[in-house]
Design a protein around this motif. Structure first.
Motif, mmCIF file in Angstrom:
data_model
loop_
_atom_site.group_PDB
_atom_site.id
_atom_site.type_symbol
_atom_site.label_atom_id
_atom_site.label_comp_id
_atom_site.label_asym_id
_atom_site.label_seq_id
_atom_site.Cartn_x
_atom_site.Cartn_y
_atom_site.Cartn_z
ATOM 1 N N UNK A 1 -109.167 -48.471 0.476
ATOM 2 C CA UNK A 1 -109.111 -49.920 -0.519
ATOM 3 C C UNK A 1 -108.571 -50.717 -0.433
ATOM 4 N N UNK A 2 -107.178 -50.960 0.594
ATOM 5 C CA UNK A 2 -106.605 -51.841 0.799
ATOM 6 C C UNK A 2 -107.696 -52.910 2.097
ATOM 7 N N UNK A 3 -107.635 -51.911 2.850
ATOM 8 C CA UNK A 3 -108.735 -52.600 3.910
ATOM 9 C C UNK A 3 -109.719 -53.433 3.309
ATOM 10 N N UNK A 4 -110.387 -52.611 2.378
ATOM 11 C CA UNK A 4 -111.332 -53.226 1.523
ATOM 12 C C UNK A 4 -110.650 -54.596 0.833
ATOM 13 N N UNK A 5 -109.530 -54.446 0.805
ATOM 14 C CA UNK A 5 -108.909 -56.096 0.026
ATOM 15 C C UNK A 5 -109.007 -57.056 0.901
ATOM 16 N N UNK A 6 -108.022 -56.388 2.230
ATOM 17 C CA UNK A 6 -107.859 -57.316 2.841
ATOM 18 C C UNK A 6 -109.268 -58.405 4.324
ATOM 19 N N UNK B 1 -114.859 -46.583 -0.287
ATOM 20 C CA UNK B 1 -114.940 -45.431 0.800
ATOM 21 C C UNK B 1 -116.961 -45.198 1.547
ATOM 22 N N UNK B 2 -117.857 -46.024 0.566
ATOM 23 C CA UNK B 2 -119.059 -45.903 0.834
ATOM 24 C C UNK B 2 -118.978 -47.696 1.906
ATOM 25 N N UNK B 3 -118.580 -49.187 1.150
ATOM 26 C CA UNK B 3 -118.693 -49.592 2.715
ATOM 27 C C UNK B 3 -118.045 -49.672 3.572
ATOM 28 N N UNK B 4 -116.758 -50.094 3.874
ATOM 29 C CA UNK B 4 -116.280 -50.257 4.722
ATOM 30 C C UNK B 4 -116.567 -49.367 5.747
ATOM 31 N N UNK B 5 -116.981 -47.980 6.216
ATOM 32 C CA UNK B 5 -117.367 -47.762 6.977
ATOM 33 C C UNK B 5 -118.645 -48.292 7.870
ATOM 34 N N UNK C 1 -121.653 -59.188 1.873
ATOM 35 C CA UNK C 1 -121.798 -58.956 0.139
ATOM 36 C C UNK C 1 -120.671 -58.050 -0.466
ATOM 37 N N UNK C 2 -120.799 -56.308 0.111
ATOM 38 C CA UNK C 2 -119.798 -55.709 -0.002
ATOM 39 C C UNK C 2 -118.399 -56.129 0.314
#
Ligand code: PHE
Ligand code: NA
Length: 508
Positions: A17-22, A184-188, A334-335
């Motif tokens: 989530x933090x990686x997704x944020x950044x 969890x889905x989008x970052x990997x 987009x994600x």
């Protein structure tokens, strides 16, 4: 007090989530064109310096502030700053600083959002365009396709509103089911697709000029150019570090406020920085720039904010299965943007929850309407001016992305370094940590080097902003682009209005 606050479901979920944020459009859209506009190799030197001196220390500071605020049931930065400044200053002075920071951060998240979500809309629209083969016809250049996309509100506004509505939906589901589940889905997926695209990008040959190769594009990025270093590029580099790490926006603190009170900070924060930088200099830097160089040459890469949208479709045109690949790639972009916008969106929802006791679902609807209102001028500019100049967006991004974030960062470093105090700060930073921050790092870096470098940077950037007429009401565009003046002024009016709303909010 803190009992009814949600926490992150798992360590992996938190990190993603933090990686997704950044990791967001900053990595794939903003970084490449900032590099291009600031001379490539001349940008990378101050960039890495800023990463070490500003990025990493401030990341620790923000995680610590957030976890601390969360313990008291707060997810917004004004309150956190107040709590920490109070240690030294007492109630009334701390309240003033807290209100000031609260105002700035509210303005920053709102204004960043007003253009960031447009670009998220573009990525969604471009997935669609890819699917229907909207830019496959080589009779029109990809630049022309982009211009006609942003000038057509039937496309650009529609996809923007869809993006905002999806955000509202995701946010209404809360921290674990909303934020964490998406990340969890989008970052990997983002990393995997990034790698595939790099391989494709680096094996391209130029159909235009045999001298233009992807490797030359990488050269452009990685050859240090000491003589081209100036304050402008140093400021842009520092601004990019803030932007890409989501610093000075309040959203790292907001996510950290959902940590449990003795969950690790230093190692997790460092991991976030690493994941973001990898996605930026390796993935972000090896895709758009080499491709742009190969197809458009050294001049062509300076196509500003449109770089990703103008350069990349060129490669999809030539690739087998390019239509689907393009669609998928823009969807993943987009994600990336989406998981960052979620953080910004959540900041305002947390504010409504905590200040006004509004339920999350109502907050999501209010924030949705507010963002439509604030984003409308940015969305309509290309249509109304019939140009693809995007001065409104660029003006806002220069102020917010390069300037306000840095101001907020300075205050944060000073509050934690000088007002919260070494003993408390170190205790908060290190409690439950797998890695720990040393007292030397605190006293040398967080107390001195970090705020001092920000201060120096601000002095010089303020000077160059004054010189460029940023502080003048009659802007620098008067002479050469009279027709664009109203938009720059409009951007500044919006800036003031949002600051004023933030000011009222801060004193609620
Ligand atoms: N760190 C984000 C990025 O690189 C920037 C950002 C996050 C902007 C959240 C707005 C909101 O894209
Ligand atoms: Na980023």
């Amino acid at each position: 007090m803190a009992e009814n606050r949600e926490n992150w479901g798992s360590k992996l979920g938190l990190i993603l989530a933090m990686a997704g944020n950044a990791i967001g459009l900053g990595n794939f859209w903003r970084f490449p064109y900032q590099v291009a506009e600031n001379g490539g190799g001349a940008f990378m030197l101050p960039y890495f310096a800023a990463l070490l001196v500003l990025g990493i220390p401030l990341m620790y500071v923000e995680w610590m502030q957030g976890r601390y605020g969360g313990k008291y049931g707060h997810g917004t930065v004004g309150c956190m700053t107040y709590l920490q400044a109070k240690e030294k200053l007492g109630h009334s002075s701390a309240a003033i600083i807290g209100a000031l920071v609260g105002m700035l951060v509210f303005s920053v998240t709102t204004l960043v959002n007003s253009y960031y979500t447009q670009i998220i809309g573009w990525t969604l629209g471009y997935s669609y365009l890819s699917l229907i083969g909207g830019y496959m016809d080589t009779a029109r250049s990809t630049g022309e396709v982009f211009a006609s996309y942003i000038q057509n509100p039937g496309m650009s506004i529609t996809f923007w509103v869809i993006a905002l509505a999806l955000l509202a939906f995701a946010l209404s589901r809360g921290v674990q089911k909303g934020i964490e589940a998406w990340a969890k889905i989008m970052m990997p997926l983002l990393y995997v697709l990034g790698f595939i695209l790099i391989i494709r990008a680096l094996t391209l040959g130029s159909p235009v000029n045999p001298d233009w190769s992807p490797i030359k594009g990488l050269d452009y990025l990685w050859s240090p150019k000491w003589n081209e270093l100036n304050w402008q590029s140093a400021l842009a580099a520092a601004g990019q570090i803030f932007f890409t790490l989501s610093l000075g926006m309040g959203i790292i603190q907001n996510y950290a406020s959902y940590l449990k009170p003795d969950e690790d900070i230093v190692l997790s924060a460092t991991t976030t920085v690493f994941l973001n930088e990898f996605a930026e200099v390796i993935l972000g830097g090896s895709i758009a720039i080499p491709i742009a160089f190969t197809f458009l040459g050294p001049e062509g890469i300076e196509s500003g904010v449109g770089l990703s949208f103008i350069a990349l479709p060129n490669v999809f045109r030539m690739m087998p299965g390019g239509q689907f690949f393009g669609a998928f790639w823009f969807l993943v972009l987009f994600f990336a943007g989406f998981t960052s916008a979620i953080a910004m969106y959540n900041y305002l929802i947390a504010m409504l929850e905590e200040d006004l006791n509004l339920p999350r679902k109502a907050g999501a609807v209010i924030v949705f309407s507010f963002y439509i209102l604030v984003g409308l001028p940015t969305a309509l500019e290309p249509y109304l001016t019939k140009t693809a100049e995007l001065v409104f967006l660029t003006e806002l991004d220069n102020w917010v992305g390069n300037y306000f974030l840095v101001v907020v960062g300075l205050i944060e470093a000073l509050v934690v370094g000088w007002l919260f105090g070494e003993k408390k700060a170190l205790e908060e930073l290190n409690r439950g940590g797998y890695w720990k921050v040393s007292s030397a790092f605190f006293n040398f870096m967080i107390k001195f080097i970090t705020p001092l470098s920000i201060a120096i940077l601000l002095v010089f950037s303020t000077r160059s902003y004054i010189k460029d007429g940023y502080f003048k009401w009659i802007p620098r565009f008067v002479e050469n682009m009279p027709e664009l003046v109203p938009w720059v002024q409009g951007a500044r009016v919006l800036l003031f209005v949002i600051l004023a709303i933030g000011f009222i909010e801060a004193y609620y």
